[in-house]
Write a protein that holds these residues in place. Structure first.
Motif, PDB file in Angstrom:
ATOM      1  N   TRP A 159       0.821  -1.199   0.000  1.00 11.20           N
ATOM      2  CA  TRP A 159       0.000   0.000   0.000  1.00 11.20           C
ATOM      3  C   TRP A 159       0.861   1.258   0.000  1.00 11.20           C
ATOM      4  O   TRP A 159       1.988   1.252   0.494  1.00 11.20           O
ATOM      5  CB  TRP A 159      -0.926   0.027   1.212  1.00 11.20           C
ATOM      6  CG  TRP A 159      -1.863  -1.125   1.288  1.00 11.20           C
ATOM      7  CD1 TRP A 159      -1.613  -2.358   1.828  1.00 11.20           C
ATOM      8  CD2 TRP A 159      -3.203  -1.168   0.797  1.00 11.20           C
ATOM      9  NE1 TRP A 159      -2.707  -3.172   1.703  1.00 11.20           N
ATOM     10  CE2 TRP A 159      -3.703  -2.465   1.081  1.00 11.20           C
ATOM     11  CE3 TRP A 159      -4.023  -0.255   0.154  1.00 11.20           C
ATOM     12  CZ2 TRP A 159      -4.996  -2.848   0.741  1.00 11.20           C
ATOM     13  CZ3 TRP A 159      -5.323  -0.628  -0.186  1.00 11.20           C
ATOM     14  CH2 TRP A 159      -5.796  -1.919   0.106  1.00 11.20           C
ATOM     15  N   ARG A 160       0.266   2.337  -0.521  1.00 14.37           N
ATOM     16  CA  ARG A 160       0.928   3.641  -0.517  1.00 14.37           C
ATOM     17  C   ARG A 160      -0.002   4.677   0.114  1.00 14.37           C
ATOM     18  O   ARG A 160      -1.171   4.796  -0.269  1.00 14.37           O
ATOM     19  CB  ARG A 160       1.278   4.058  -1.942  1.00 14.37           C
ATOM     20  CG  ARG A 160       2.001   5.408  -2.029  1.00 14.37           C
ATOM     21  CD  ARG A 160       2.333   5.737  -3.467  1.00 14.37           C
ATOM     22  NE  ARG A 160       1.121   5.937  -4.256  1.00 14.37           N
ATOM     23  CZ  ARG A 160       1.092   5.871  -5.583  1.00 14.37           C
ATOM     24  NH1 ARG A 160       2.183   5.563  -6.262  1.00 14.37           N
ATOM     25  NH2 ARG A 160      -0.050   6.072  -6.242  1.00 14.37           N
ATOM     26  N   PHE A 161       0.546   5.420   1.077  1.00 16.92           N
ATOM     27  CA  PHE A 161      -0.201   6.466   1.767  1.00 16.92           C
ATOM     28  C   PHE A 161       0.382   7.821   1.382  1.00 16.92           C
ATOM     29  O   PHE A 161       1.591   8.048   1.513  1.00 16.92           O
ATOM     30  CB  PHE A 161      -0.092   6.271   3.289  1.00 16.92           C
ATOM     31  CG  PHE A 161      -0.746   7.349   4.111  1.00 16.92           C
ATOM     32  CD1 PHE A 161      -2.102   7.310   4.378  1.00 16.92           C
ATOM     33  CD2 PHE A 161      -0.002   8.401   4.624  1.00 16.92           C
ATOM     34  CE1 PHE A 161      -2.706   8.296   5.147  1.00 16.92           C
ATOM     35  CE2 PHE A 161      -0.587   9.392   5.390  1.00 16.92           C
ATOM     36  CZ  PHE A 161      -1.952   9.341   5.655  1.00 16.92           C
ATOM     37  N   ASP A 162      -0.452   8.723   0.870  1.00 14.33           N
ATOM     38  CA  ASP A 162       0.008  10.050   0.468  1.00 14.33           C
ATOM     39  C   ASP A 162       0.256  10.888   1.721  1.00 14.33           C
ATOM     40  O   ASP A 162      -0.678  11.280   2.419  1.00 14.33           O
ATOM     41  CB  ASP A 162      -1.037  10.718  -0.432  1.00 14.33           C
ATOM     42  CG  ASP A 162      -0.493  11.967  -1.114  1.00 14.33           C
ATOM     43  OD1 ASP A 162       0.489  12.544  -0.602  1.00 14.33           O
ATOM     44  OD2 ASP A 162      -1.043  12.366  -2.152  1.00 14.33           O
ATOM     45  N   ALA A 163       1.535  11.151   2.006  1.00 10.56           N
ATOM     46  CA  ALA A 163       1.910  11.866   3.226  1.00 10.56           C
ATOM     47  C   ALA A 163       2.313  13.310   2.971  1.00 10.56           C
ATOM     48  O   ALA A 163       2.824  13.974   3.867  1.00 10.56           O
ATOM     49  CB  ALA A 163       3.058  11.121   3.923  1.00 10.56           C
ATOM     50  N   ARG A 164       2.069  13.794   1.769  1.00 10.26           N
ATOM     51  CA  ARG A 164       2.453  15.170   1.429  1.00 10.26           C
ATOM     52  C   ARG A 164       1.403  16.143   1.968  1.00 10.26           C
ATOM     53  O   ARG A 164       0.221  16.014   1.681  1.00 10.26           O
ATOM     54  CB  ARG A 164       2.598  15.315  -0.084  1.00 10.26           C
ATOM     55  CG  ARG A 164       3.686  14.431  -0.693  1.00 10.26           C
ATOM     56  CD  ARG A 164       3.603  14.395  -2.196  1.00 10.26           C
ATOM     57  NE  ARG A 164       2.342  13.794  -2.649  1.00 10.26           N
ATOM     58  CZ  ARG A 164       2.026  13.625  -3.926  1.00 10.26           C
ATOM     59  NH1 ARG A 164       2.862  14.002  -4.871  1.00 10.26           N
ATOM     60  NH2 ARG A 164       0.866  13.078  -4.260  1.00 10.26           N
ATOM     61  N   GLY A 205      -4.146  18.464  -1.565  1.00  8.83           N
ATOM     62  CA  GLY A 205      -5.427  17.805  -1.371  1.00  8.83           C
ATOM     63  C   GLY A 205      -5.363  16.308  -1.334  1.00  8.83           C
ATOM     64  O   GLY A 205      -6.385  15.651  -1.118  1.00  8.83           O
ATOM     65  N   GLY A 206      -4.186  15.725  -1.546  1.00 11.52           N
ATOM     66  CA  GLY A 206      -4.100  14.273  -1.571  1.00 11.52           C
ATOM     67  C   GLY A 206      -3.695  13.657  -0.255  1.00 11.52           C
ATOM     68  O   GLY A 206      -3.615  12.426  -0.150  1.00 11.52           O
ATOM     69  N   PHE A 207      -3.422  14.476   0.757  1.00  6.66           N
ATOM     70  CA  PHE A 207      -2.927  13.939   2.021  1.00  6.66           C
ATOM     71  C   PHE A 207      -3.941  12.956   2.618  1.00  6.66           C
ATOM     72  O   PHE A 207      -5.128  13.247   2.720  1.00  6.66           O
ATOM     73  CB  PHE A 207      -2.661  15.077   3.010  1.00  6.66           C
ATOM     74  CG  PHE A 207      -2.217  14.608   4.364  1.00  6.66           C
ATOM     75  CD1 PHE A 207      -0.921  14.164   4.556  1.00  6.66           C
ATOM     76  CD2 PHE A 207      -3.091  14.584   5.427  1.00  6.66           C
ATOM     77  CE1 PHE A 207      -0.492  13.727   5.802  1.00  6.66           C
ATOM     78  CE2 PHE A 207      -2.687  14.146   6.678  1.00  6.66           C
ATOM     79  CZ  PHE A 207      -1.383  13.721   6.863  1.00  6.66           C
TER      80      PHE A 207
END
Length: 409
Positions: A307-312, A317-319
């Protein structure tokens, strides 16, 4: 080592600034003019900022000799400003680093992923201060070229440039099976403990002061957790709950929640953010950070999910969004049981999954087969750009129960 520069220890960089008596060009008579030339300033008299500008441009192969010139140079080469300058000049390369302890010292292995033919380079480093024998269940965290191997009662600093090992201050709370990550040049640890005692204290290590201090306490005590860091946030992921739940149902529910969730600590504000859960449940067995995301490997008893979690947190808006990725292609003889553990390491735009067999004999006995081709450790690389996996060179045989990290050097 002297405090000031000694001419007997001048490196090639300093010698190049001095005239060579054997060079005919340097013996040409100097014609005096009406205005005398300005006095030549030796490099050793430059202020620190200018000296750093000079030193930051030397080849990596020359850095070990520069550290032996004098204490001042050694101090500057250890400073974060030296790394910042080399990073700005594009002189730092990222490598996968694995380290394991033996009676005589530390085996260190480095894999240059960007090389045309990636291969491991192995070296043996000896710690003159002792302490390398107590690195069971150690975690590794790298700050530039220096890898900090943190175990329950000892911390060692390995310098990838010089190949030297130094004993550093241990954690305040002895712990094992803890989460570790680097944020803004400092190391953070959370969770873990010893026996039935799991600490809630989150510690911060300042490498310049060689000092640990408690910066906060976690709401949930985790044992066997994993750490990652992106955009100033320390992620404490997975693990088990060791608490005072009385009923079997309560214990099972709590264990499931802990194993598939992560707590977020904002280092700058010293605040805990809203916790997140990995979709699909499962038990998180490895995690890391790469190119603004947290990558999580979960076990579902008979298979793995990735899995990939958007941490930016830059306002895009993708966090907080999750994406399921292609699972790592493990060899058929690798079974997901207690004999196998995994490590994830972010190396620029790659994610390295290192599979370590705790006991190769137990694995072969359980499989009921004799697998001559089975290695104790294998390395798989996931390219975050094209989304594909490939197999890299296996870990060298002498690297067992490896602690892994990404080094810049």
């Amino acid at each position: 080592m002297s405090e000031s520069c000694n001419s007997r220890h001048f490196s090639w960089l300093m010698k190049s600034c001095l005239p060579n008596p054997s060079d005919a060009k340097s013996l040409v008579p100097i014609h005096h003019h009406a205005n005398p030339p300005a006095t030549v300033t030796p490099i050793s008299s430059l202020p620190d900022d200018l000296l750093l500008e000079c030193l930051s441009r030397v080849p990596s192969s020359s850095i070990p000799s520069l550290t032996a010139v004098c204490r001042r140079w050694s101090r500057l080469l250890l400073s974060p400003y030296f790394l910042h300058l080399r990073r700005r000049l594009g002189l730092l390369r990222h490598s996968l680093f694995a380290i394991s302890a033996v009676d005589s010292g530390l085996f260190a292995a480095v894999l240059q992923i960007q090389s045309e033919i990636p291969s491991w380079r192995v070296s043996l480093a000896v710690c003159n201060d002792g302490g390398q024998g107590s690195l069971s269940h150690a975690r590794a965290a790298a700050i530039g070229p220096r890898v900090y191997v943190v175990s329950r009662n000892a911390v060692l600093r390995y310098d990838a440039w010089t190949g030297t090992v130094a004993l550093r201050s241990p954690m305040i709370f002895p712990r094992k099976k803890f989460a570790i990550a680097v944020v803004s040049g400092k190391i953070y640890v959370a969770g873990g403990g010893g026996g039935s005692e799991v600490t809630a204290a989150v510690e911060e290590y300042d490498p310049e002061r060689n000092r640990w201090e408690v910066v906060t306490h976690a709401a949930r005590k985790r044992y066997g957790c994993i750490g990652a860091a992106v955009d100033g946030v320390f992620y404490v992921i997975g693990g088990l709950k060791i608490g005072n739940e009385t009923s079997v149902i309560s214990r099972g529910t709590a264990a499931h929640v802990y194993a598939s969730s992560m707590d977020l600590f904002d280092v700058r504000s010293r605040q805990w953010l809203r916790s997140r859960s990995v979709p699909g449940g499962g038990c998180v067995v490895a995690a890391c950070a790469a190119v603004g995301h947290v990558y999580v490997l979960s076990s579902h008893a008979v298979e793995l999910s990735f899995w990939r979690f958007d941490a930016r947190r830059g306002g895009g808006g993708g966090f907080g969004e999750w994406s399921r990725l292609k699972s790592p292609p493990l060899p058929a003889q690798v079974r997901l049981d207690g004999t196998v553990r995994f490590s994830c390491v972010g190396v620029k735009d790659k994610v390295a999954v290192v599979q370590v067999v705790g006991c190769i004999d137990d694995l072969l006995r359980r499989s009921g087969r004799s697998e001559r081709g089975l290695r104790e450790s294998l390395v798989l690389l996931y390219d975050t750009v094209d989304g594909e996996w490939r197999r890299a060179a296996d870990l060298p045989e002498m690297i067992t129960r490896a602690a892994c990290a990404c080094v810049e050097w």
